[in-house]
Write a protein that holds these residues in place. Sequence first.
Motif, short mmCIF file in Angstrom:
data_model
loop_
_atom_site.label_atom_id
_atom_site.label_comp_id
_atom_site.label_asym_id
_atom_site.label_seq_id
_atom_site.Cartn_x
_atom_site.Cartn_y
_atom_site.Cartn_z
N VAL A 1 -9.51 -16.50 21.25
CA VAL A 1 -9.24 -16.34 19.81
C VAL A 1 -7.97 -15.50 19.65
N GLU A 2 -7.01 -16.06 18.94
CA GLU A 2 -5.74 -15.33 18.77
C GLU A 2 -5.93 -14.10 17.88
N ILE A 3 -5.29 -13.02 18.30
CA ILE A 3 -5.33 -11.76 17.55
C ILE A 3 -3.99 -11.59 16.85
N ARG A 4 -3.97 -11.88 15.58
CA ARG A 4 -2.72 -11.72 14.83
C ARG A 4 -2.56 -10.25 14.42
N PRO A 5 -1.39 -9.68 14.60
CA PRO A 5 -1.19 -8.25 14.29
C PRO A 5 -1.35 -7.97 12.80
N VAL A 6 -1.77 -6.76 12.50
CA VAL A 6 -1.88 -6.35 11.10
C VAL A 6 -0.48 -6.25 10.50
N THR A 7 -0.41 -6.34 9.19
CA THR A 7 0.89 -6.30 8.52
C THR A 7 1.40 -4.87 8.44
N SER A 8 2.71 -4.75 8.25
CA SER A 8 3.31 -3.43 8.08
C SER A 8 2.78 -2.75 6.82
N ARG A 9 2.31 -3.56 5.85
CA ARG A 9 1.74 -2.97 4.64
C ARG A 9 0.51 -2.13 4.96
N GLU A 10 -0.33 -2.64 5.89
CA GLU A 10 -1.52 -1.87 6.29
C GLU A 10 -1.11 -0.57 6.96
N SER A 11 -0.11 -0.65 7.83
CA SER A 11 0.34 0.56 8.53
C SER A 11 0.94 1.55 7.56
N TYR A 12 1.67 1.05 6.56
CA TYR A 12 2.26 1.95 5.57
C TYR A 12 1.16 2.63 4.75
N ARG A 13 0.10 1.87 4.42
CA ARG A 13 -1.00 2.47 3.68
C ARG A 13 -1.63 3.60 4.47
N ASP A 14 -1.74 3.43 5.78
CA ASP A 14 -2.27 4.51 6.62
C ASP A 14 -1.41 5.76 6.50
N MET A 15 -0.08 5.60 6.59
CA MET A 15 0.82 6.75 6.48
C MET A 15 0.67 7.43 5.12
N SER A 16 0.60 6.62 4.07
CA SER A 16 0.50 7.17 2.73
C SER A 16 -0.82 7.92 2.53
N ASP A 17 -1.93 7.33 2.97
CA ASP A 17 -3.23 7.98 2.82
C ASP A 17 -3.30 9.26 3.64
N PHE A 18 -2.73 9.23 4.85
CA PHE A 18 -2.74 10.42 5.69
C PHE A 18 -1.93 11.54 5.04
N THR A 19 -0.74 11.20 4.56
CA THR A 19 0.13 12.21 3.94
C THR A 19 -0.55 12.87 2.76
N ALA A 20 -1.29 12.09 1.98
CA ALA A 20 -1.97 12.63 0.81
C ALA A 20 -3.02 13.67 1.18
N GLY A 21 -3.53 13.63 2.42
CA GLY A 21 -4.56 14.57 2.83
C GLY A 21 -4.06 15.73 3.67
N VAL A 22 -2.75 15.78 4.00
CA VAL A 22 -2.22 16.86 4.84
C VAL A 22 -2.28 18.18 4.08
N GLN A 23 -2.84 19.20 4.71
CA GLN A 23 -3.01 20.49 4.05
C GLN A 23 -1.82 21.42 4.26
N HIS A 24 -1.05 21.21 5.31
CA HIS A 24 0.14 22.01 5.54
C HIS A 24 1.18 21.59 4.49
N ARG A 25 1.46 22.49 3.54
CA ARG A 25 2.24 22.08 2.38
C ARG A 25 3.65 21.63 2.72
N ARG A 26 4.30 22.34 3.62
CA ARG A 26 5.66 21.94 3.98
C ARG A 26 5.66 20.59 4.69
N ALA A 27 4.72 20.41 5.63
CA ALA A 27 4.63 19.13 6.33
C ALA A 27 4.33 18.00 5.34
N ALA A 28 3.41 18.25 4.40
CA ALA A 28 3.06 17.22 3.43
C ALA A 28 4.27 16.82 2.59
#
Length: 251
Positions: free
Chosen positions: A48-75
């Motif tokens: 069964v072919e495994i098609r890679p996830v879209t860059s949109r999914e990866s971008y959503r991960d970055m955005s969701d992670f950034t929203a939860g970062v507690q280090h204010r300067r890093a965020a």
Amino acid sequence: MLDPACLDLSALADALEDRTPEVTWYLDPADAEVHGVSGDDRPGPDWVEIRPVTSRESYRDMSDFTAGVQHRRAAALLDRAIDGRGAFRRFKNTLFEFPEVRDQWYRFRDARSRRRAADWLVAAGLIGADDGERLRARHPDPDPSNDDVPAAVADDLGLLYGPRLRQVLLFGSWASGEGSVESAIDLLVVLDDDGFPILPWEEVRAMDDVLWQHTRRTGLTISVLPVGQGELVRAADPTVVRARAEAVRIR
């Protein structure tokens, strides 16, 4: 249907994240093995072919992670990094400035990728929906509060001192949100001094093991200023005056 116990969810997650142009990934339902095929190689007839996830999914991960970062300067820097073209490169470069936050990102990304792998298995008809939910439940997003270093240090100091610990205050660059991997975490440790004169060097020595454990875990320098409750109220020492003015209470 595949037996979930035989699945290498990590290998499947890696395949879903790989966008190498010359490689196509497959899963063999016969043994749940993941295979990369390139060049003149040919996949098995039932793979069964495994098609890679879209860059949109990866971008959503970055955005969701950034929203939860507690280090204010890093965020703030990560939020700026993910805005516009070149976001993935800027995000990665920014993380290298903050090793602790980078470790949080790796754990967050791994949890997200494994949940996507479980979703893929369900969508491909290789496992049932109930098994998919059980796999997803094993990989929740990490709780950012577990990686709040000042709070974790304060909790361990509470175990060390018991009722003698009155407050732990964060001051300096981390309190203002300007702290980075190059900055020490400055803590004002307020102790009960009713009948117990505070001898700073002895208190620092008593806290040394706790501080070293967290420094070894995170790579961050942790600096403590022990003071008595009475001294904090009087605030005759200029350093204590400045620290109290900047401080954010964390315990």
